[in-house]
Design a protein around this motif. Sequence first.
Motif, PDB file in Angstrom:
ATOM      1  N   GLU A   2       0.824  -1.202   0.000  1.00  0.00           N
ATOM      2  CA  GLU A   2       0.000   0.000   0.000  1.00  0.00           C
ATOM      3  C   GLU A   2       0.863   1.260   0.000  1.00  0.00           C
ATOM      4  O   GLU A   2       2.056   1.217   0.312  1.00  0.00           O
ATOM      5  CB  GLU A   2      -0.921  -0.002   1.219  1.00  0.00           C
ATOM      6  N   LYS A   3       0.233   2.395  -0.324  1.00  0.00           N
ATOM      7  CA  LYS A   3       0.983   3.635  -0.467  1.00  0.00           C
ATOM      8  C   LYS A   3       1.716   4.026   0.816  1.00  0.00           C
ATOM      9  O   LYS A   3       2.872   4.442   0.774  1.00  0.00           O
ATOM     10  CB  LYS A   3       0.041   4.771  -0.892  1.00  0.00           C
ATOM     11  N   THR A   4       1.029   3.891   1.954  1.00  0.00           N
ATOM     12  CA  THR A   4       1.666   4.257   3.218  1.00  0.00           C
ATOM     13  C   THR A   4       2.935   3.450   3.455  1.00  0.00           C
ATOM     14  O   THR A   4       3.973   3.990   3.848  1.00  0.00           O
ATOM     15  CB  THR A   4       0.695   4.037   4.390  1.00  0.00           C
ATOM     16  N   ARG A   6       4.774   2.045   1.147  1.00  0.00           N
ATOM     17  CA  ARG A   6       5.783   2.456   0.164  1.00  0.00           C
ATOM     18  C   ARG A   6       6.494   3.732   0.603  1.00  0.00           C
ATOM     19  O   ARG A   6       7.724   3.842   0.520  1.00  0.00           O
ATOM     20  CB  ARG A   6       5.139   2.682  -1.208  1.00  0.00           C
ATOM     21  N   THR A  35       4.730   5.128 -10.547  1.00  0.00           N
ATOM     22  CA  THR A  35       4.347   5.086  -9.125  1.00  0.00           C
ATOM     23  C   THR A  35       5.478   5.614  -8.258  1.00  0.00           C
ATOM     24  O   THR A  35       5.248   6.370  -7.305  1.00  0.00           O
ATOM     25  CB  THR A  35       3.998   3.647  -8.708  1.00  0.00           C
ATOM     26  N   ASP A  39       5.224   8.830  -5.728  1.00  0.00           N
ATOM     27  CA  ASP A  39       5.534   8.716  -4.297  1.00  0.00           C
ATOM     28  C   ASP A  39       6.593   9.728  -3.882  1.00  0.00           C
ATOM     29  O   ASP A  39       6.493  10.358  -2.818  1.00  0.00           O
ATOM     30  CB  ASP A  39       6.003   7.300  -3.969  1.00  0.00           C
TER      31      ASP A  39
END
Length: 262
Positions: A2-4, A6, A35, A39
Amino acid sequence: MEKTERLNAILDLLAAQGQVLVEDIVSQLEVSPATARRDLDALAAQRLLTRTRGGARMDAVAYDLPSRYARDDQAAQKQAIAQAASALVPKGAVIGLCGGTTSTAIAHALGMRRDLMETSSKPTLTVVTNAINIAAQLVVRPNIRVMVTGGVVNPRSYELVGPYTDTILQRVALDLAFVGVNGLDPEVGPTINDEAEAAVNALMSRRASQTYVVADSSKIGARSFATLSGFNFSNLITDSGITAEEKAAFEAAGTKVIVAGA
């Protein structure tokens, strides 16, 4: 991933290497170049890094800590202590973290715990700290609620001290507190170089149901200037460098000793 997770992983890469390339993120986190760039842009918008051509480097504001944080001869011992301390913290707890290199290592260990990264409607952990570097380290973990005391910044340690700090701490109740020290003696107890920091550490200790002094074995037998007034020293987390005689002396004085890694 998930983004968090990453974003946390990218910050960890930066902390370890000082800079990171898009291709590094692609290979290590198994994401697309697009991506990885998004980020990095998101972290740059939070001023947690500085974008460069093809990657990013540490942001000076977020990472330029005093030299004692960057160069630490006892880093391995403090990492072991940090893992032992983190293991004592249940999910959902309210904890206090004073400043210092060992407390900073504990903050890192907590920030990497997967159970504290899980999505939740409530904070998975609440951290009360007087150290602005620890606050900056944990604020990127969205499930960890961070409360910073007021006060005046000590530029040598990044710790907030003074009457405003006291006012905030007197209004909180902590489950656990972890307190770093400069010296530790079985008779005198824990001591700190700076009397203002000692006063904050003592008050935070008194606001917790249980307090652990965290100190690598090089601090044992040393005495610094200021004691922790009014603090009943009963728990110590240290490393395997403590001798049997030193451990016995603390236990004879009524202190429970946890040896990290033992």
